[in-house]
Design a protein around this motif. Structure first.
Motif, PDB file in Angstrom:
ATOM      1  N   VAL A 183       0.834  -1.196   0.000  1.00  0.00           N
ATOM      2  CA  VAL A 183       0.000   0.000   0.000  1.00  0.00           C
ATOM      3  C   VAL A 183       0.869   1.247   0.000  1.00  0.00           C
ATOM      4  CG1 VAL A 183      -1.981  -1.056   1.157  1.00  0.00           C
ATOM      5  CG2 VAL A 183      -0.114  -0.084   2.520  1.00  0.00           C
ATOM      6  N   LYS A 184       0.263   2.338  -0.438  1.00  0.00           N
ATOM      7  CA  LYS A 184       0.936   3.636  -0.419  1.00  0.00           C
ATOM      8  C   LYS A 184       0.230   4.518   0.607  1.00  0.00           C
ATOM      9  CE  LYS A 184       2.411   7.491  -3.364  1.00  0.00           C
ATOM     10  NZ  LYS A 184       2.471   8.010  -4.756  1.00  0.00           N
ATOM     11  N   VAL A 185       1.008   5.201   1.436  1.00  0.00           N
ATOM     12  CA  VAL A 185       0.436   6.085   2.448  1.00  0.00           C
ATOM     13  C   VAL A 185       0.000   7.385   1.788  1.00  0.00           C
ATOM     14  CG1 VAL A 185       0.836   7.338   4.594  1.00  0.00           C
ATOM     15  CG2 VAL A 185       1.931   5.109   4.234  1.00  0.00           C
ATOM     16  N   LEU A 186      -1.298   7.680   1.861  1.00  0.00           N
ATOM     17  CA  LEU A 186      -1.819   8.932   1.301  1.00  0.00           C
ATOM     18  C   LEU A 186      -1.641  10.084   2.288  1.00  0.00           C
ATOM     19  CD1 LEU A 186      -5.143   7.714  -0.384  1.00  0.00           C
ATOM     20  CD2 LEU A 186      -2.896   8.065  -1.434  1.00  0.00           C
ATOM     21  N   ASN A 187      -2.057   9.884   3.560  1.00  0.00           N
ATOM     22  CA  ASN A 187      -1.881  10.916   4.581  1.00  0.00           C
ATOM     23  C   ASN A 187      -2.048  10.305   5.968  1.00  0.00           C
ATOM     24  OD1 ASN A 187      -4.775  11.292   5.577  1.00  0.00           O
ATOM     25  ND2 ASN A 187      -5.035  11.667   3.376  1.00  0.00           N
ATOM     26  N   THR A 188      -1.676  11.072   6.977  1.00  0.00           N
ATOM     27  CA  THR A 188      -1.821  10.639   8.374  1.00  0.00           C
ATOM     28  C   THR A 188      -2.572  11.714   9.166  1.00  0.00           C
ATOM     29  OG1 THR A 188       0.374  11.556   8.888  1.00  0.00           O
ATOM     30  CG2 THR A 188       0.258   9.209   8.338  1.00  0.00           C
ATOM     31  N   ASP A 189      -3.569  12.294   8.554  1.00  0.00           N
ATOM     32  CA  ASP A 189      -4.335  13.363   9.192  1.00  0.00           C
ATOM     33  C   ASP A 189      -5.149  12.816  10.364  1.00  0.00           C
ATOM     34  OD1 ASP A 189      -3.317  14.988   7.242  1.00  0.00           O
ATOM     35  OD2 ASP A 189      -5.117  14.923   5.981  1.00  0.00           O
ATOM     36  N   ASN A 190      -5.260  13.632  11.427  1.00  0.00           N
ATOM     37  CA  ASN A 190      -6.068  13.287  12.608  1.00  0.00           C
ATOM     38  C   ASN A 190      -5.664  11.949  13.216  1.00  0.00           C
ATOM     39  OD1 ASN A 190      -7.696  15.645  12.282  1.00  0.00           O
ATOM     40  ND2 ASN A 190      -8.845  14.581  10.675  1.00  0.00           N
ATOM     41  N   SER A 247      -4.366   6.854   6.118  1.00  0.00           N
ATOM     42  CA  SER A 247      -5.130   6.582   4.899  1.00  0.00           C
ATOM     43  C   SER A 247      -4.198   5.958   3.881  1.00  0.00           C
ATOM     44  CB  SER A 247      -5.730   7.875   4.341  1.00  0.00           C
ATOM     45  OG  SER A 247      -6.655   8.427   5.254  1.00  0.00           O
ATOM     46  N   LEU A 248      -4.631   4.824   3.319  1.00  0.00           N
ATOM     47  CA  LEU A 248      -3.790   4.053   2.403  1.00  0.00           C
ATOM     48  C   LEU A 248      -4.442   3.913   1.038  1.00  0.00           C
ATOM     49  CD1 LEU A 248      -2.991   1.162   4.919  1.00  0.00           C
ATOM     50  CD2 LEU A 248      -1.554   3.163   4.445  1.00  0.00           C
ATOM     51  N   SER A 249      -3.620   3.532   0.065  1.00  0.00           N
ATOM     52  CA  SER A 249      -4.138   3.303  -1.289  1.00  0.00           C
ATOM     53  C   SER A 249      -3.375   2.177  -1.968  1.00  0.00           C
ATOM     54  CB  SER A 249      -4.017   4.571  -2.137  1.00  0.00           C
ATOM     55  OG  SER A 249      -4.411   4.322  -3.469  1.00  0.00           O
ATOM     56  N   MET A 250      -4.120   1.249  -2.552  1.00  0.00           N
ATOM     57  CA  MET A 250      -3.532   0.226  -3.417  1.00  0.00           C
ATOM     58  C   MET A 250      -3.629   0.683  -4.868  1.00  0.00           C
ATOM     59  SD  MET A 250      -5.196  -3.105  -1.527  1.00  0.00           S
ATOM     60  CE  MET A 250      -4.597  -4.234  -2.788  1.00  0.00           C
ATOM     61  N   ARG A 251      -4.668   1.443  -5.144  1.00  0.00           N
ATOM     62  CA  ARG A 251      -4.901   1.941  -6.501  1.00  0.00           C
ATOM     63  C   ARG A 251      -3.748   2.825  -6.969  1.00  0.00           C
ATOM     64  NH1 ARG A 251     -10.109   5.716  -8.224  1.00  0.00           N
ATOM     65  NH2 ARG A 251      -9.372   6.261 -10.305  1.00  0.00           N
ATOM     66  N   ALA A 252      -3.211   3.640  -6.044  1.00  0.00           N
ATOM     67  CA  ALA A 252      -2.113   4.538  -6.418  1.00  0.00           C
ATOM     68  C   ALA A 252      -0.906   3.754  -6.911  1.00  0.00           C
ATOM     69  CB  ALA A 252      -1.729   5.407  -5.230  1.00  0.00           C
ATOM     70  N   LEU A 253      -0.671   2.571  -6.318  1.00  0.00           N
ATOM     71  CA  LEU A 253       0.451   1.746  -6.758  1.00  0.00           C
ATOM     72  C   LEU A 253       0.189   1.182  -8.145  1.00  0.00           C
ATOM     73  CD1 LEU A 253       1.424  -0.215  -3.512  1.00  0.00           C
ATOM     74  CD2 LEU A 253       2.540   1.766  -4.525  1.00  0.00           C
ATOM     75  N   GLU A 254      -1.054   0.801  -8.410  1.00  0.00           N
ATOM     76  CA  GLU A 254      -1.408   0.306  -9.741  1.00  0.00           C
ATOM     77  C   GLU A 254      -1.172   1.382 -10.797  1.00  0.00           C
ATOM     78  OE1 GLU A 254      -5.285  -1.262 -10.232  1.00  0.00           O
ATOM     79  OE2 GLU A 254      -5.035  -2.871  -8.761  1.00  0.00           O
ATOM     80  N   GLU A 255      -1.602   2.598 -10.474  1.00  0.00           N
ATOM     81  CA  GLU A 255      -1.447   3.704 -11.410  1.00  0.00           C
ATOM     82  C   GLU A 255       0.030   4.005 -11.657  1.00  0.00           C
ATOM     83  OE1 GLU A 255      -3.645   6.763  -9.506  1.00  0.00           O
ATOM     84  OE2 GLU A 255      -5.598   6.076 -10.255  1.00  0.00           O
ATOM     85  N   GLU A 256       0.835   3.916 -10.601  1.00  0.00           N
ATOM     86  CA  GLU A 256       2.260   4.153 -10.772  1.00  0.00           C
ATOM     87  C   GLU A 256       2.891   3.075 -11.631  1.00  0.00           C
ATOM     88  OE1 GLU A 256       4.226   4.576  -7.059  1.00  0.00           O
ATOM     89  OE2 GLU A 256       3.171   6.431  -6.500  1.00  0.00           O
ATOM     90  N   MET A 257       2.442   1.826 -11.463  1.00  0.00           N
ATOM     91  CA  MET A 257       2.969   0.720 -12.276  1.00  0.00           C
ATOM     92  C   MET A 257       2.607   0.903 -13.743  1.00  0.00           C
ATOM     93  SD  MET A 257       2.302  -2.571  -9.807  1.00  0.00           S
ATOM     94  CE  MET A 257       2.880  -3.718 -11.055  1.00  0.00           C
TER      95      MET A 257
END
Length: 308
Positions: free
Chosen positions: A253-260, A264-274
């Protein structure tokens, strides 16, 4: 000695003189300064014509109380008058009785202010342990000893615990403490610190621990979990996470943010980067192949060309 000096001297003793003539009654709570300590008693200066005496049995309900260790010359103590004359011209006092009356006001303040206190466990009793706070017997339920379930409370005897007052009822003489509340706050503080050390954009590995309709919680280790929202699981639209994930599955997973203090994580962001990386590599290969072909073609043309 002039007149002004005599006036100042009388003024200096004015409070002491008035105090020495005041009337003291049984039940009064007096404040005095310790002027001597022995194994049997402590003597207090009450700013009165007679000193105050507190017998060792009248100091505390705490069975581990030691007069020589806990009371020192110069200490200011509050005590209740239990007799105006102990037979030897002294005022007999009880710090234990005064404490029983005054301590509950302090306990109420501790409760209202969520004050963290330290106590030492004295004994194990059914369903919990006993400690003493300001000389008053207090109960710590087994459920309030730790973040985890405690079945055997005996190992806690002699341990010092950070606690909070959670019940203070003087009418029932009920004083209840909790170490769990303090431990929970420390755990949250430590967790928030670990979260603050995570850099958004980082790639992490984890295990899917829970699937919910709105997303998947991924265990990242070290007591941390993050949420992959259903929209961030994959590029294609899915109705629920269980369509593509299962509990116990290892994922990146990719860390999107650590607010509050939430991750918040994303698997989709890794797919898009690939996909982006693959496209760049394909374009690079295409350019290289095109240039290679042009170079080879020119070589082939000149390879067998001979000049006389």
């Amino acid at each position: 000695m002039d007149e002004n000096t005599k006036t100042e001297t009388m003024d200096d003793f004015k409070d002491e003189l008035e105090a020495s003539f005041r009337t003291i009654h049984e039940g009064d709570i007096l404040t005095g300064t310790v002027i001597s300590v022995s194994e049997e008693e402590a003597t207090l200066d009450l700013k009165y014509y007679a000193p105050g005496i507190i017998k060792v049995s009248e100091f505390s309900n705490d069975p581990d109380f030691s007069i020589l260790e806990n009371i020192h010359v110069g200490d200011s103590l509050e005590a209740t008058v239990i007799s105006r004359d102990d037979g030897e011209g002294n005022i007999q006092l009880s710090m234990r009785e005064a404490n029983d009356m005054l301590a509950w006001d302090k306990f109420k303040e501790y409760l209202d202010n969520e004050t963290t206190l330290q106590v030492k466990v004295k004994e194990s009793v059914p369903s919990g342990v006993v400690a003493y706070l300001d000389g008053i017997r207090a109960f710590i339920p087994a459920s309030q000893l730790s973040l985890n379930y405690v079945e055997d409370t005996a190992p806690y005897i002699g341990k010092e615990l950070d606690v909070r007052v959670i019940t203070a009822d003087p009418s029932k003489e009920k004083l209840v403490l909790s170490a769990k509340v303090v431990a929970k706050e420390k755990e949250i503080e430590e967790r928030n610190h670990r979260i603050s050390m995570i850099v958004p954009g980082s790639i992490m590995e984890g295990t899917v621990e829970t699937l919910m309709p709105y997303g998947a919680f991924v265990n990242l280790g070290d007591g941390l979990s993050g949420l992959v929202h259903v929209s961030q699981i994959c590029e294609r639209r899915i109705g629920k996470p269980s369509e593509v994930l299962k509990e116990g599955q290892k994922v990146k997973v990719k860390v999107l943010n650590t607010d509050n203090s939430k991750i918040s994580l994303s698997m989709r962001a890794l797919e898009e980067e690939m996909v982006d990386t693959s496209a760049e590599e394909a374009e690079s290969i295409s350019d290289y192949t095109s240039n290679e072909a042009a170079s080879t073609s020119l070589g082939d043309l000149l390879k067998n060309f001979k000049l006389n």
